[in-house]
Scaffold this motif. Structure first.
Motif, PDB file in Angstrom:
ATOM      1  N   THR A   1      26.903  35.545 -18.915  1.00 38.20           N
ATOM      2  CA  THR A   1      27.953  36.276 -18.198  1.00 38.20           C
ATOM      3  C   THR A   1      29.312  36.004 -18.826  1.00 38.20           C
ATOM      4  O   THR A   1      30.109  36.930 -19.025  1.00 38.20           O
ATOM      5  CB  THR A   1      27.977  35.866 -16.713  1.00 38.20           C
ATOM      6  OG1 THR A   1      26.741  36.257 -16.124  1.00 38.20           O
ATOM      7  CG2 THR A   1      29.117  36.546 -15.985  1.00 38.20           C
TER       8      THR A   1
ATOM      9  N   GLU B   1      33.228  38.965 -12.317  1.00 40.61           N
ATOM     10  CA  GLU B   1      32.324  39.478 -11.296  1.00 40.61           C
ATOM     11  C   GLU B   1      31.598  40.727 -11.776  1.00 40.61           C
ATOM     12  O   GLU B   1      30.411  40.907 -11.526  1.00 40.61           O
ATOM     13  CB  GLU B   1      33.118  39.829 -10.021  1.00 40.61           C
ATOM     14  CG  GLU B   1      33.511  38.626  -9.186  1.00 40.61           C
ATOM     15  CD  GLU B   1      32.312  37.964  -8.523  1.00 40.61           C
ATOM     16  OE1 GLU B   1      31.263  38.616  -8.389  1.00 40.61           O
ATOM     17  OE2 GLU B   1      32.422  36.777  -8.162  1.00 40.61           O
ATOM     18  N   GLY B   2      32.329  41.598 -12.455  1.00 40.13           N
ATOM     19  CA  GLY B   2      31.745  42.835 -12.935  1.00 40.13           C
ATOM     20  C   GLY B   2      30.664  42.581 -13.965  1.00 40.13           C
ATOM     21  O   GLY B   2      29.601  43.209 -13.939  1.00 40.13           O
TER      22      GLY B   2
ATOM     23  N   TYR C   1      28.586  31.060 -13.498  1.00 43.71           N
ATOM     24  CA  TYR C   1      27.880  32.314 -13.750  1.00 43.71           C
ATOM     25  C   TYR C   1      26.842  32.239 -14.871  1.00 43.71           C
ATOM     26  O   TYR C   1      26.025  33.137 -15.008  1.00 43.71           O
ATOM     27  CB  TYR C   1      28.876  33.412 -14.134  1.00 43.71           C
ATOM     28  CG  TYR C   1      29.863  33.749 -13.047  1.00 43.71           C
ATOM     29  CD1 TYR C   1      29.499  34.589 -12.001  1.00 43.71           C
ATOM     30  CD2 TYR C   1      31.154  33.244 -13.085  1.00 43.71           C
ATOM     31  CE1 TYR C   1      30.408  34.919 -11.013  1.00 43.71           C
ATOM     32  CE2 TYR C   1      32.068  33.573 -12.100  1.00 43.71           C
ATOM     33  CZ  TYR C   1      31.693  34.408 -11.069  1.00 43.71           C
ATOM     34  OH  TYR C   1      32.583  34.740 -10.095  1.00 43.71           O
TER      35      TYR C   1
ATOM     36  N   ARG D   1      27.669  41.138 -12.088  1.00 45.68           N
ATOM     37  CA  ARG D   1      26.963  42.203 -11.356  1.00 45.68           C
ATOM     38  C   ARG D   1      26.114  43.050 -12.293  1.00 45.68           C
ATOM     39  O   ARG D   1      24.993  43.416 -11.965  1.00 45.68           O
ATOM     40  CB  ARG D   1      27.984  43.108 -10.661  1.00 45.68           C
ATOM     41  CG  ARG D   1      28.386  42.639  -9.296  1.00 45.68           C
ATOM     42  CD  ARG D   1      28.960  43.758  -8.465  1.00 45.68           C
ATOM     43  NE  ARG D   1      30.298  44.146  -8.876  1.00 45.68           N
ATOM     44  CZ  ARG D   1      31.414  43.683  -8.299  1.00 45.68           C
ATOM     45  NH1 ARG D   1      31.342  42.826  -7.305  1.00 45.68           N
ATOM     46  NH2 ARG D   1      32.584  44.090  -8.709  1.00 45.68           N
TER      47      ARG D   1
ATOM     48  N   ARG E   1      22.999  41.204 -13.352  1.00 46.02           N
ATOM     49  CA  ARG E   1      22.065  41.103 -12.239  1.00 46.02           C
ATOM     50  C   ARG E   1      21.360  42.444 -12.006  1.00 46.02           C
ATOM     51  O   ARG E   1      20.178  42.512 -11.717  1.00 46.02           O
ATOM     52  CB  ARG E   1      22.822  40.670 -10.976  1.00 46.02           C
ATOM     53  CG  ARG E   1      21.910  40.267  -9.841  1.00 46.02           C
ATOM     54  CD  ARG E   1      22.628  39.387  -8.852  1.00 46.02           C
ATOM     55  NE  ARG E   1      23.891  39.981  -8.455  1.00 46.02           N
ATOM     56  CZ  ARG E   1      24.778  39.355  -7.689  1.00 46.02           C
ATOM     57  NH1 ARG E   1      24.560  38.129  -7.274  1.00 46.02           N
ATOM     58  NH2 ARG E   1      25.906  39.951  -7.361  1.00 46.02           N
ATOM     59  N   ARG E   2      22.138  43.513 -12.160  1.00 42.46           N
ATOM     60  CA  ARG E   2      21.568  44.848 -11.965  1.00 42.46           C
ATOM     61  C   ARG E   2      20.550  45.165 -13.068  1.00 42.46           C
ATOM     62  O   ARG E   2      19.487  45.726 -12.817  1.00 42.46           O
ATOM     63  CB  ARG E   2      22.711  45.866 -12.001  1.00 42.46           C
ATOM     64  CG  ARG E   2      22.308  47.255 -11.608  1.00 42.46           C
ATOM     65  CD  ARG E   2      23.559  48.117 -11.459  1.00 42.46           C
ATOM     66  NE  ARG E   2      23.297  49.441 -11.978  1.00 42.46           N
ATOM     67  CZ  ARG E   2      24.157  50.146 -12.683  1.00 42.46           C
ATOM     68  NH1 ARG E   2      25.347  49.649 -12.981  1.00 42.46           N
ATOM     69  NH2 ARG E   2      23.845  51.348 -13.108  1.00 42.46           N
TER      70      ARG E   2
END
Length: 683
Positions: A464, A487-488, A460, A491, A494-495
């Motif tokens: 991250t 993952e959160g 990641y 995400r 990335r957002r």
RNA sequence: GCCGAGGUGGCGGAAUCGGUAGACGCAGCGGAUUCAAAAUCCGCCGCCGCAAGGUGUAAGGGUUCGAGUCCCUUCCUCGGCACCA
């Protein structure tokens, strides 16, 4: 047995009293140090006696001088000189003393260990009554604390009570408490409580409470030259000698004619040899004549260099000061320390396991170096201390033949969950067969539950991994390692990246600086931004709680997504929000932070920007929402002008839908208005 | 045994000074998009209940208009200390 000591006890009083002047330290650590230093105020006094025709004294320390008239025997440690002398002609006692010295060092045994003792046959004289008092050797008396000898008052000390019961020694009550009956049947809490009761069966001291009795008895002992009040510390001097290679050599030369001579300044530092053979048995230095054979700096004769090295805690007690003057090749530290470390290191971070040793030694060293003039008036090393928690992880294992457990690394396991997400089982990825889910424990080699963050970084990226770790829990709590949450974090980044990209795609604009042109929804977003700026600054700076700071930025981005920012004013606001969000996250995600900042402000360095400040003007609201409660239960809300007075708020609350429904037409007994928060109507 | 910290959804955790319990995220569920999937987006998500509502922060009691937060009792977990006279 260590030969060299640091006189840390000389600083016991200051180390204790200055704990109160460390507001930036966790309460828990200060308390642990306080207990470790262990100050107690009492009386040191002597029982006179005659042995082999010579007048002598048996010194003891007590915090319960008020019970002195209840003494029925004395007890000394096995290592006490009086015990040794009594054993000379008493093989049975000698054997008992040997037994005491051997056993009982293991900490776990001490609590449950039975009280054992043996009489010495020596009698001493009670300092106030002149009565004969027998001296016993007791396995519960510690040579290392106080005088290594105690007066025994079985009626008012739980240990003495147990001892006296076992050996049939006299128990004399000298403290009585109102409404309490003293009985020899069993120990009761109040017997040893110095805050209750007063002296009885104590002659002239009868009726005195603790403080008055101690004062009177200490004065009488002092008048006889047999004692005085004394402050006793639990803290011992610090033995720094180690018979091992790793450590700074102790710069002393042993000369047969001059004695122990310090290595002269110009020969310092004594450097460890590098061609050592580490066998695990004893210090390699002691087997190296080329290291220890030397000449005496005073007489020039043949002499032997000390081969013991210092406890490594010695160097870790001042290394941090050295950062202020690393280029000084001739001195330990120089005057730059006083400048750079003024008031103490701003922020020190370490594990809670250092609460006692390292953090106390460092405080001691700082005071010592101050007093020999090395570091100005710096008296405390660390202004602010953060003690971080442990990282724990789930464990997995398989039972092998013979019941031995084979521990399996979490990275090699797939966990199966039920429809609610609860783990129901786990399988080894390599063979698909089940493994047992064990407890969640501190990462360790023995449980094979260590997780290398490198795997996360590879998959990641470092930003991250850092964001996830910081978001998982506050730093002073233990962190349960589970990469589910990664993952959160991924995400979210990335957002954020996509959000900035979408904004910049539409062309660069200057950031918003005021509310003038904003719609009401946009003004709400801008208020949220400036609230967030305030919160994040507080979380980083004061609370050291990074998980909530990150959550606040996530909330801000959620609000951003819901707000229409298409017009010119909205574009400027978007610029302001995104610049701020990137700078707020920059300390945690520096790589992505710099890349995004460069998009928003081409050519600018995010790391060189000041942390954005909350604008009070952006926080102003014309209308606020208040919660309406009936009898403390949430029943709705009202919107009122921010400057509405109490009467107007009450009226609005009483008229609200929820209030009308739940009051059922009854009049309110009372209305409580909490400004800016809620209204509670009492039916 | 003593001292300290803590016990909040399926999970990590939030609630900073006694004032909307469950922020934020994970997992899960439903939907959109897609040939399909991944990714993404929208919605739901403590428990009981169709709903109204009730109930809920280890257990029990108390103070208060109002308690996760304060007080008392008990249980449990973790950390430290270990007969300190």
């Amino acid at each position: 047995i260590p030969m060299y000591y640091m006189k840390i006890t000389a600083y016991a009083e200051e180390l204790l009293s200055e704990l109160d002047k460390l507001p930036g330290w966790p309460e828990q650590v200060r308390l642990m140090q306080k207990n470790w230093i262990g100050k107690s105020t009492g009386v040191r006094f002597a029982f006179p006696f005659e042995l082999d025709g010579k007048a002598e004294k048996l010194w003891v320390f007590t915090t319960r001088a008020d019970t002195i008239m209840g003494v029925t025997f004395c007890a000394v440690a096995a290592e006490h000189p009086l015990a040794t002398r009594a054993a000379e002609n008493n093989p049975e006692l000698a054997a008992f003393i040997e037994e005491c010295k051997k056993g009982g060092v293991a900490e776990a045994d001490l609590a449950t260990m039975e009280k054992k003792g043996m009489p010495t046959g020596i009698f001493v004289e009670h300092p106030l009554t002149g009565e004969k008092v027998e001296v016993w050797v007791g396995n519960y008396v510690l040579m290392g604390y106080g005088e290594g000898a105690v007066m025994a008052v079985p009626a008012h000390d739980e240990r003495d009570f147990a001892f006296a019961k076992k050996y049939g020694l006299a128990i004399k009550q000298v403290i009585a408490a109102e409404g309490q009956e003293f009985s020899l049947d069993g120990w009761q809490e109040w017997y040893g409580d110095k805050t209750r009761g007063s002296c009885v069966n104590s002659g002239k001291y009868d009726g005195l409470a603790y403080d008055a009795a101690v004062d009177a008895i200490a004065a009488d002992l002092a008048a006889k030259g047999l004692g005085e009040k004394k402050v006793q510390f639990r803290l011992r001097d610090w033995g720094i000698s180690r018979q091992r290679y790793w450590g700074c050599p102790i710069p002393i030369i042993h000369c047969p004619t001059c004695g122990d001579v310090p290595v002269p300044d110009e020969q310092l530092p004594v450097v460890l040899p590098e061609n050592v053979e580490i066998t695990g048995a004893g210090s390699p230095l002691a087997r190296m004549p080329e290291f220890y054979e030397t000449t005496c700096p005073q007489c020039g004769g043949k002499a032997k260099r000390e081969t013991d090295t210092m406890d490594t805690f010695v160097e870790s007690s001042w290394y941090f000061l050295r950062y202020a003057c690393t280029d000084n090749a001739t001195a330990m530290v120089d005057e730059r320390v006083a400048y750079w470390c003024k008031g103490g290191i701003d922020q020190y971070i370490g594990g809670i396991e250092h609460a006692i040793l390292h953090l106390l030694y460092s405080r001691f060293f700082t005071k010592l170096m101050r007093d020999v003039g090395l570091i100005g008036d710096l008296g405390e090393p660390f202004a602010n201390l953060l003690t971080q928690g442990m990282v724990v992880a789930p464990t997995f294992y398989r039972e092998l033949d013979g019941g031995k457990k084979q521990w399996i690394n979490p990275a090699d396991v797939d966990v199966v969950t039920d429809e609610r997400g609860r783990p129901t089982g786990a399988t080894l990825r390599a063979d698909g067969q089940p493994v047992v889910i064990g407890g969640t424990e501190k990462m360790s080699k023995s449980k094979n539950n260590g997780v290398d963050p490198q795997a996360l970084i590879d998959q990641y990226g470092a930003d991250t991994a850092r964001l996830f770790i910081m978001f998982a829990s506050p730093p002073d709590q233990s962190l349960e390692w589970s990469d589910a949450g990664v993952e959160g974090a991924f995400r979210f980044l990335r957002r954020l990246w996509k959000t900035v990209y979408d904004h910049v795609q539409a062309g660069l604009v200057a950031a918003c600086t005021g509310n003038n042109a904003l719609s009401s929804a946009q003004a709400d977003l801008r208020r949220k931004l400036h609230q967030t700026l305030g919160k994040v600054a507080d979380d980083y700076g004061r609370r050291k709680q990074f998980n909530t700071a990150i959550a606040a930025v996530m909330e801000l981005l959620n609000a951003y997504d819901k707000c229409d920012l298409a017009d010119a004013a909205g574009r400027a606001l978007a610029q302001e929000v995104l610049e701020s969000a990137v700078l707020m996250l920059f300390p945690i995600v520096p790589h992505i932070g710099q890349a995004l900042y460069d998009e928003l402000k081409p050519g600018q360095d995010a790391g060189k920007q000041a942390f954005p400040k909350a604008d009070p003007a952006a926080l102003v609201q014309s209308e606020i929402e208040l919660v309406v409660q009936v009898n403390g239960k949430h029943r709705g809300s009202i919107r009122v002008a921010a400057d509405a007075d109490k009467a107007a708020i009450e009226a609005a609350a009483l008229a609200s839908e929820g209030a009308v429904k739940f009051m059922e037409g009854k009049p309110a007994k009372k209305v409580v208005v909490v400004p800016g928060r809620l209204v509670n109507i009492v039916a």
